[in-house]
Design a protein around this motif. Structure first.
Motif, PDB file in Angstrom:
ATOM      1  N   ILE A   1      54.719  -4.698  53.050  1.00 31.75           N
ATOM      2  CA  ILE A   1      53.288  -4.619  53.300  1.00 31.75           C
ATOM      3  C   ILE A   1      53.070  -3.665  54.450  1.00 31.75           C
ATOM      4  O   ILE A   1      53.695  -3.778  55.496  1.00 31.75           O
ATOM      5  CB  ILE A   1      52.696  -5.996  53.613  1.00 31.75           C
ATOM      6  CG1 ILE A   1      52.905  -6.913  52.439  1.00 31.75           C
ATOM      7  CG2 ILE A   1      51.243  -5.887  53.989  1.00 31.75           C
ATOM      8  CD1 ILE A   1      52.300  -8.250  52.613  1.00 31.75           C
TER       9      ILE A   1
ATOM     10  N   ILE B   1      49.993  -1.964  56.861  1.00 31.07           N
ATOM     11  CA  ILE B   1      48.586  -1.825  57.228  1.00 31.07           C
ATOM     12  C   ILE B   1      48.313  -0.338  57.355  1.00 31.07           C
ATOM     13  O   ILE B   1      48.853   0.336  58.219  1.00 31.07           O
ATOM     14  CB  ILE B   1      48.276  -2.536  58.556  1.00 31.07           C
ATOM     15  CG1 ILE B   1      48.624  -4.007  58.461  1.00 31.07           C
ATOM     16  CG2 ILE B   1      46.823  -2.351  58.954  1.00 31.07           C
ATOM     17  CD1 ILE B   1      47.889  -4.739  57.388  1.00 31.07           C
TER      18      ILE B   1
ATOM     19  N   VAL C   1      52.992  -5.407  61.689  1.00 28.67           N
ATOM     20  CA  VAL C   1      52.581  -5.918  60.387  1.00 28.67           C
ATOM     21  C   VAL C   1      53.344  -5.221  59.255  1.00 28.67           C
ATOM     22  O   VAL C   1      53.344  -5.681  58.134  1.00 28.67           O
ATOM     23  CB  VAL C   1      51.056  -5.751  60.206  1.00 28.67           C
ATOM     24  CG1 VAL C   1      50.597  -6.278  58.864  1.00 28.67           C
ATOM     25  CG2 VAL C   1      50.323  -6.475  61.318  1.00 28.67           C
TER      26      VAL C   1
ATOM     27  N   SER D   1      38.852  -9.859  51.424  1.00 30.24           N
ATOM     28  CA  SER D   1      39.301  -8.559  50.944  1.00 30.24           C
ATOM     29  C   SER D   1      38.330  -8.037  49.895  1.00 30.24           C
ATOM     30  O   SER D   1      37.540  -8.796  49.316  1.00 30.24           O
ATOM     31  CB  SER D   1      40.705  -8.655  50.341  1.00 30.24           C
ATOM     32  OG  SER D   1      40.686  -9.494  49.197  1.00 30.24           O
TER      33      SER D   1
ATOM     34  N   ARG E   1      43.183  -1.738  55.878  1.00 27.23           N
ATOM     35  CA  ARG E   1      43.605  -1.653  54.484  1.00 27.23           C
ATOM     36  C   ARG E   1      45.064  -2.069  54.387  1.00 27.23           C
ATOM     37  O   ARG E   1      45.830  -1.865  55.337  1.00 27.23           O
ATOM     38  CB  ARG E   1      43.454  -0.215  53.962  1.00 27.23           C
ATOM     39  CG  ARG E   1      42.009   0.249  53.808  1.00 27.23           C
ATOM     40  CD  ARG E   1      41.980   1.723  53.446  1.00 27.23           C
ATOM     41  NE  ARG E   1      40.609   2.189  53.213  1.00 27.23           N
ATOM     42  CZ  ARG E   1      40.015   2.190  52.026  1.00 27.23           C
ATOM     43  NH1 ARG E   1      40.671   1.763  50.954  1.00 27.23           N
ATOM     44  NH2 ARG E   1      38.764   2.611  51.900  1.00 27.23           N
ATOM     45  N   TYR E   2      45.424  -2.632  53.274  1.00 30.37           N
ATOM     46  CA  TYR E   2      46.822  -3.004  53.102  1.00 30.37           C
ATOM     47  C   TYR E   2      47.348  -2.504  51.760  1.00 30.37           C
ATOM     48  O   TYR E   2      46.618  -2.362  50.787  1.00 30.37           O
ATOM     49  CB  TYR E   2      47.015  -4.519  53.218  1.00 30.37           C
ATOM     50  CG  TYR E   2      46.515  -5.331  52.042  1.00 30.37           C
ATOM     51  CD1 TYR E   2      47.302  -5.504  50.903  1.00 30.37           C
ATOM     52  CD2 TYR E   2      45.265  -5.928  52.063  1.00 30.37           C
ATOM     53  CE1 TYR E   2      46.851  -6.251  49.816  1.00 30.37           C
ATOM     54  CE2 TYR E   2      44.797  -6.674  51.002  1.00 30.37           C
ATOM     55  CZ  TYR E   2      45.599  -6.828  49.874  1.00 30.37           C
ATOM     56  OH  TYR E   2      45.145  -7.567  48.808  1.00 30.37           O
ATOM     57  N   ASN E   3      48.651  -2.210  51.741  1.00 31.53           N
ATOM     58  CA  ASN E   3      49.369  -1.892  50.514  1.00 31.53           C
ATOM     59  C   ASN E   3      50.366  -3.012  50.222  1.00 31.53           C
ATOM     60  O   ASN E   3      50.974  -3.552  51.155  1.00 31.53           O
ATOM     61  CB  ASN E   3      50.145  -0.586  50.657  1.00 31.53           C
ATOM     62  CG  ASN E   3      49.231   0.623  50.702  1.00 31.53           C
ATOM     63  OD1 ASN E   3      48.825   1.037  51.786  1.00 31.53           O
ATOM     64  ND2 ASN E   3      48.907   1.177  49.559  1.00 31.53           N
ATOM     65  N   LYS E   4      50.482  -3.350  48.985  1.00 29.65           N
ATOM     66  CA  LYS E   4      51.472  -4.357  48.571  1.00 29.65           C
ATOM     67  C   LYS E   4      52.353  -3.741  47.482  1.00 29.65           C
ATOM     68  O   LYS E   4      51.858  -3.346  46.437  1.00 29.65           O
ATOM     69  CB  LYS E   4      50.783  -5.622  48.045  1.00 29.65           C
ATOM     70  CG  LYS E   4      51.762  -6.702  47.588  1.00 29.65           C
ATOM     71  CD  LYS E   4      51.042  -8.022  47.318  1.00 29.65           C
ATOM     72  CE  LYS E   4      50.337  -8.001  45.968  1.00 29.65           C
ATOM     73  NZ  LYS E   4      51.286  -8.199  44.846  1.00 29.65           N
TER      74      LYS E   4
ATOM     75  N   GLN F   1      50.022  -2.416  64.081  1.00 27.77           N
ATOM     76  CA  GLN F   1      50.256  -1.926  62.724  1.00 27.77           C
ATOM     77  C   GLN F   1      51.749  -1.900  62.411  1.00 27.77           C
ATOM     78  O   GLN F   1      52.181  -2.235  61.308  1.00 27.77           O
ATOM     79  CB  GLN F   1      49.667  -0.525  62.566  1.00 27.77           C
ATOM     80  CG  GLN F   1      48.160  -0.505  62.547  1.00 27.77           C
ATOM     81  CD  GLN F   1      47.608   0.900  62.464  1.00 27.77           C
ATOM     82  OE1 GLN F   1      46.478   1.148  62.844  1.00 27.77           O
ATOM     83  NE2 GLN F   1      48.394   1.829  61.974  1.00 27.77           N
TER      84      GLN F   1
ATOM     85  N   GLY G   1      45.320   1.768  49.610  1.00 26.53           N
ATOM     86  CA  GLY G   1      45.342   0.354  49.945  1.00 26.53           C
ATOM     87  C   GLY G   1      44.015  -0.340  49.682  1.00 26.53           C
ATOM     88  O   GLY G   1      43.006   0.287  49.351  1.00 26.53           O
TER      89      GLY G   1
ATOM     90  N   ILE H   1      49.659 -10.833  57.361  1.00 21.19           N
ATOM     91  CA  ILE H   1      48.789 -10.015  58.209  1.00 21.19           C
ATOM     92  C   ILE H   1      48.218 -10.839  59.357  1.00 21.19           C
ATOM     93  O   ILE H   1      48.157 -10.380  60.504  1.00 21.19           O
ATOM     94  CB  ILE H   1      47.643  -9.409  57.378  1.00 21.19           C
ATOM     95  CG1 ILE H   1      48.200  -8.420  56.343  1.00 21.19           C
ATOM     96  CG2 ILE H   1      46.632  -8.708  58.279  1.00 21.19           C
ATOM     97  CD1 ILE H   1      47.143  -7.854  55.414  1.00 21.19           C
TER      98      ILE H   1
ATOM     99  N   VAL I   1      50.006 -12.278  51.380  1.00 18.49           N
ATOM    100  CA  VAL I   1      49.501 -11.128  52.130  1.00 18.49           C
ATOM    101  C   VAL I   1      48.669 -11.605  53.319  1.00 18.49           C
ATOM    102  O   VAL I   1      48.807 -11.110  54.448  1.00 18.49           O
ATOM    103  CB  VAL I   1      48.663 -10.222  51.208  1.00 18.49           C
ATOM    104  CG1 VAL I   1      47.991  -9.120  52.026  1.00 18.49           C
ATOM    105  CG2 VAL I   1      49.516  -9.630  50.108  1.00 18.49           C
TER     106      VAL I   1
END
Length: 406
Positions: free
Chosen positions: A399, A401, A390, A349, A303-306, A387, A363, A332, A328
């Motif tokens: 960003i 992870i 990233v 995604s 999962r990612y947060n932006k 992690q 995320g 990653i 993104v």
């Protein structure tokens, strides 16, 4: 001992006299014992000739017994006194006659050597199917520096081998019919299978005992070519034109599948009209055009947060011009590709956000398909380190992870 039967003797004679190698003779005799093919070809050839030679001697003895004679009786029937000419011959034994007889015996007995190049397999089951070639395959695998637990060995053969095998099959088909043998061409052991039976253990040994199995994510493909006999298939385009269609994506219309289909359609008479049976002896063996290593794709999910309002999810390019510095996906993918030493990736995604939209909370789920990875396993510690790598500060965007499966 080879698992051969009385019915195989005429087939063995025909194939050996036609220029087939020892392993191809076993294939046409439908021998499925893998250990028989792993013997040195010279030993197999010696056993085949001894098997046929014993049969011929047995027939001679049966013929003599049918006439009421035995070797002992024939010897007893000879006159006690030798004529002068015979005594003179016996006296010459110590002065060269023995050497002459040895030369005559050598002329009668065939040399225990295989034909220079087999008319059926074009050398694939001869010098290309042994320890030397196993070392060559293993060296190529080691040079690519893949990490793997098992290995699949695949083989690509030139299409003309199908034509030559069909020609040899027609050559012995009459013998089989006369012996009332219910054998179909599909019962023959294929060159590809024979090659694997011999080479799998040898390659595994060269790679330190890595199991060579029938299903694996890591594949080593060996491709053979034989330019000298490329024209062997050309008559099929006339005899069965419907089987061959031009395709821009293929180098030749004479693919293995098309050739097999054509051979199934045309009659024996048409085949023999255009092609000799047995096939003509080649002057050179097949060559290894390519040894290619390939690992099937693996998947990494997370999962990612932006937190940026100026970062697109994927590269933003319009009319060949890049609108944003990064994305993104790229931020990653770079460290993930490096860690798994993959040749490429596909990024997916669960939905997408606009360039000016942030992704908060737990995320957004994503998955990466890593193409031809040279490394497939990372420890829990290494995943944690990935992690952290990233975790990127990119201008005003951050960003993170959130999670990677360990």
């Amino acid at each position: 001992m080879l698992p051969l039967k009385e019915k195989d003797k005429p087939i063995i004679r025909k194939l050996l006299s036609s220029g087939c190698c020892a392993r191809c003779v076993l294939r046409f005799c439908c021998v499925t014992l893998q250990a028989a093919y792993r013997k040195p070809p010279q030993d197999t050839l010696r056993e085949l000739r001894a098997f046929v030679h014993d049969a011929e001697n047995g027939e001679t003895r049966e013929s003599a017994e049918g006439n009421g004679e035995t070797p002992d009786a024939a010897a007893a029937a000879e006159p006690a006194g030798d004529p002068p000419s015979k005594r003179a011959k016996l006296e010459r034994v110590g002065t060269g006659a023995a050497e002459e007889e040895e030369e005559e015996d050598a002329a009668v007995e065939p040399k225990e050597e295989e034909p220079s190049v087999c008319v059926s397999c074009l050398g694939v089951l001869q010098e290309l199917c042994g320890p030397t070639h196993a070392v060559k395959i293993a060296e190529r695998v080691k040079a690519e520096k893949y990490e793997f637990d098992t290995l699949l060995l695949s083989v690509s053969l030139p299409a003309q081998l199908c034509v030559r095998e069909h020609s040899c099959w027609l050559h012995v088909k009459k013998e089989m019919r006369e012996k009332s043998l219910a054998v179909d061409k599909d019962d023959l052991v294929q060159v590809k299978e024979t090659f694997k039976w011999v080479m799998q253990g040898a390659v595994a040994q060269e790679l330190g005992g890595v199991p060579v199995v029938i299903r694996s994510l890591f594949e080593v493909g060996v491709e053979f070519t034989h330019p000298e006999t490329d024209a062997d298939c050309h008559f099929l385009a006339t005899a069965c034109a419907s089987c061959f269609k031009s395709n821009r994506n293929k180098r030749s219309v004479f693919t293995r599948m098309a050739v097999v289909k054509a051979l199934e359609k045309i009659s024996d008479a048409v085949f023999l009209k255009h092609y000799s049976s047995p096939p003509a002896a080649p002057t050179s063996s097949c060559s290894t055009e390519n040894i290619q290593c390939l690992h099937l794709a693996i998947f990494v999910a997370g999962r990612y947060n932006k937190f940026s309002r100026s970062l697109p999810q994927t590269p933003w390019v319009i009319d060949g011009e890049r609108r944003m510095e990064s994305s993104v996906e790229e931020l990653i993918a770079a460290p993930v590709l490096s860690s798994f030493r993959a040749d490429g990736f596909n990024f997916s995604s669960s939905g997408r956000e606009d360039v000016d939209v942030r992704t908060l909370g737990n995320g957004r789920p994503f998955a990466m398909e890593l193409l031809d990875p040279h490394r497939t396993k990372l420890s829990h510690v290494e995943m944690k380190q990935l992690q952290e790598v990233v975790f990127i500060t990119h201008s005003q965007s951050i960003i993170i992870i959130i999670s990677f499966p360990s």
